[in-house]
Motif scaffolding. Structure first.
Motif, short mmCIF file in Angstrom:
data_model
loop_
_atom_site.label_atom_id
_atom_site.label_comp_id
_atom_site.label_asym_id
_atom_site.label_seq_id
_atom_site.Cartn_x
_atom_site.Cartn_y
_atom_site.Cartn_z
N ALA A 68 0.84 -1.19 0.00
CA ALA A 68 0.00 0.00 0.00
C ALA A 68 0.88 1.24 0.00
CB ALA A 68 -0.90 -0.01 1.23
N PRO A 69 0.44 2.30 -0.68
CA PRO A 69 1.22 3.53 -0.68
C PRO A 69 1.29 4.14 0.72
CG PRO A 69 -0.65 3.69 -2.19
CD PRO A 69 -0.76 2.40 -1.48
N ARG A 70 2.41 4.75 1.00
CA ARG A 70 2.57 5.50 2.24
C ARG A 70 3.32 6.77 1.94
NH1 ARG A 70 6.83 1.06 4.54
NH2 ARG A 70 8.37 2.62 5.07
N ILE A 71 3.30 7.69 2.88
CA ILE A 71 3.94 8.97 2.66
C ILE A 71 5.45 8.79 2.61
CG2 ILE A 71 4.36 11.29 3.59
CD1 ILE A 71 1.48 11.25 4.63
N ALA A 72 6.05 9.19 1.48
CA ALA A 72 7.49 9.07 1.27
C ALA A 72 8.21 10.37 1.55
CB ALA A 72 7.75 8.63 -0.17
N GLY A 73 7.47 11.47 1.60
CA GLY A 73 8.09 12.76 1.87
C GLY A 73 7.07 13.86 1.88
N TYR A 74 7.53 15.03 2.34
CA TYR A 74 6.67 16.21 2.35
C TYR A 74 7.50 17.45 2.07
CZ TYR A 74 8.36 17.82 6.91
OH TYR A 74 9.15 18.30 7.93
N ILE A 75 6.80 18.50 1.66
CA ILE A 75 7.40 19.81 1.50
C ILE A 75 6.42 20.83 2.05
CG2 ILE A 75 6.53 20.16 -0.86
CD1 ILE A 75 9.28 21.48 -1.50
N LEU A 83 2.60 40.15 4.24
CA LEU A 83 2.52 41.40 3.50
C LEU A 83 2.01 41.21 2.08
CD1 LEU A 83 5.98 42.83 4.61
CD2 LEU A 83 3.72 43.42 5.55
N ALA A 84 1.11 42.06 1.64
CA ALA A 84 0.60 42.01 0.27
C ALA A 84 1.73 42.22 -0.74
CB ALA A 84 -0.50 43.05 0.07
N SER A 85 2.70 43.03 -0.38
CA SER A 85 3.81 43.31 -1.30
C SER A 85 4.74 42.11 -1.49
CB SER A 85 4.63 44.51 -0.80
OG SER A 85 5.14 44.24 0.50
N ASN A 86 4.53 41.05 -0.70
CA ASN A 86 5.36 39.85 -0.75
C ASN A 86 4.54 38.63 -1.18
OD1 ASN A 86 7.19 37.92 1.67
ND2 ASN A 86 8.03 38.73 -0.21
N ALA A 87 3.29 38.87 -1.60
CA ALA A 87 2.36 37.77 -1.90
C ALA A 87 2.75 36.96 -3.13
CB ALA A 87 0.95 38.31 -2.07
N HIS A 88 3.65 37.47 -3.95
CA HIS A 88 4.08 36.77 -5.16
C HIS A 88 5.18 35.74 -4.88
CE1 HIS A 88 7.01 39.95 -4.57
NE2 HIS A 88 7.83 39.29 -5.37
N VAL A 89 5.55 35.58 -3.60
CA VAL A 89 6.64 34.69 -3.20
C VAL A 89 6.11 33.59 -2.29
CG1 VAL A 89 8.89 34.55 -2.03
CG2 VAL A 89 8.28 36.61 -3.32
N ARG A 90 6.66 32.40 -2.44
CA ARG A 90 6.44 31.32 -1.47
C ARG A 90 7.82 30.89 -0.98
NH1 ARG A 90 2.42 33.23 -1.70
NH2 ARG A 90 0.33 32.40 -1.97
N GLN A 91 7.84 30.39 0.26
CA GLN A 91 9.09 29.93 0.85
C GLN A 91 8.95 28.47 1.25
OE1 GLN A 91 10.55 31.55 4.73
NE2 GLN A 91 12.26 32.21 3.44
N ILE A 92 9.96 27.70 0.94
CA ILE A 92 10.01 26.31 1.39
C ILE A 92 10.55 26.33 2.81
CG2 ILE A 92 11.14 24.08 1.08
CD1 ILE A 92 11.20 24.78 -1.96
N ARG A 93 9.74 25.83 3.73
CA ARG A 93 10.13 25.79 5.14
C ARG A 93 10.08 24.35 5.65
NH1 ARG A 93 7.22 30.96 7.74
NH2 ARG A 93 8.32 32.54 6.55
N GLY A 94 10.69 23.50 4.91
CA GLY A 94 10.79 22.10 5.31
C GLY A 94 10.59 21.18 4.13
N LEU A 95 11.50 20.25 3.99
CA LEU A 95 11.40 19.20 2.99
C LEU A 95 12.03 17.97 3.63
CD1 LEU A 95 12.20 19.39 -0.78
CD2 LEU A 95 12.91 17.45 0.57
N THR A 109 10.58 15.31 -7.02
CA THR A 109 9.14 15.28 -7.29
C THR A 109 8.41 16.29 -6.40
OG1 THR A 109 9.21 12.98 -8.00
CG2 THR A 109 7.08 13.81 -7.23
N LEU A 110 8.80 16.37 -5.14
CA LEU A 110 8.18 17.34 -4.23
C LEU A 110 8.47 18.77 -4.65
CD1 LEU A 110 8.87 15.51 -0.87
CD2 LEU A 110 6.60 16.15 -1.74
N LEU A 111 9.72 19.05 -5.04
CA LEU A 111 10.05 20.40 -5.50
C LEU A 111 9.21 20.78 -6.72
CD1 LEU A 111 13.93 20.53 -5.11
CD2 LEU A 111 12.25 21.97 -3.93
#
Length: 175
Positions: A68-75, A83-95, A109-111
């Motif tokens: 059965a499939p299981r979780i192999a990773g997360y991001i 801030l609205a002025s920063n809304a066009h950016v996302r940050q990876i805070r864990g992989l 694949t996660l990236l």
């Protein structure tokens, strides 16, 4: 290692909490962690500041065993500020990638799933922070288009030595 069959990256759901918490604890390492190793009693993976909506998971099943499939990773992909002025950016805070799934392309694949999710949110830039001594992660990030945009020398004192905090980013192109 058996071949793995990766499923498409999906958003996390509340029911993933226990499996993600165990994955997070089992992958803890001084290679990437700046907080002490978790000890019982363990906190839930999801909380008010870390809801399922900010997490993407990769599931995999052994290709030959038919398990059965299981979780192999997360991001974890979040807005870096409110801030609205920063809304066009996302940050990876864990992989994190489970030990049993390493070397099978789960991190890549996660990236790529995070890039697609960010684009669907109208985002055109992704940033992250990585410890300078984490060569495997840095190599993966560079291979996926990230560039070093800054270094905070000696930002952390880990295992008796100062470690640089490396700031990386990449464009996703027009949103």
């Amino acid at each position: 290692m058996d071949a793995l069959t990766l499923r498409p990256v999906r958003p996390a759901v509340s029911a993933d909490d226990a499996e993600l918490a165990e994955l997070d604890r089992s992958t803890w390492s001084t290679l990437h962690a700046v907080l002490p190793k978790p000890a019982p009693p363990y906190e839930p993976f999801f909380d008010e500041g870390h809801p399922p909506e900010g997490i993407l998971v990769a599931e995999a099943a052994p290709g030959t065993a038919g398990g059965a499939p299981r979780i192999a990773g997360y991001i974890r992909l979040v807005p870096p500020t409110p801030l609205a002025s920063n809304a066009h950016v996302r940050q990876i805070r864990g992989l994190a990638v489970a030990t049993w799934a390493r070397g099978a392309g789960v991190g890549r694949t996660l990236l790529r799933g995070a890039f697609a999710e960010a684009r669907s949110q109208g985002v055109n830039r992704i940033t992250l922070r990585v410890l300078a001594h984490n060569d495997p992660a840095r190599a993966l990030y560079v291979s996926e288009g990230f560039a070093v945009e800054g270094v905070l020398p000696g930002e952390f004192f880990l295992n008796g030595r100062y470690v640089d905090d490396v700031l990386m980013g990449r464009s996703l192109g027009p949103a």
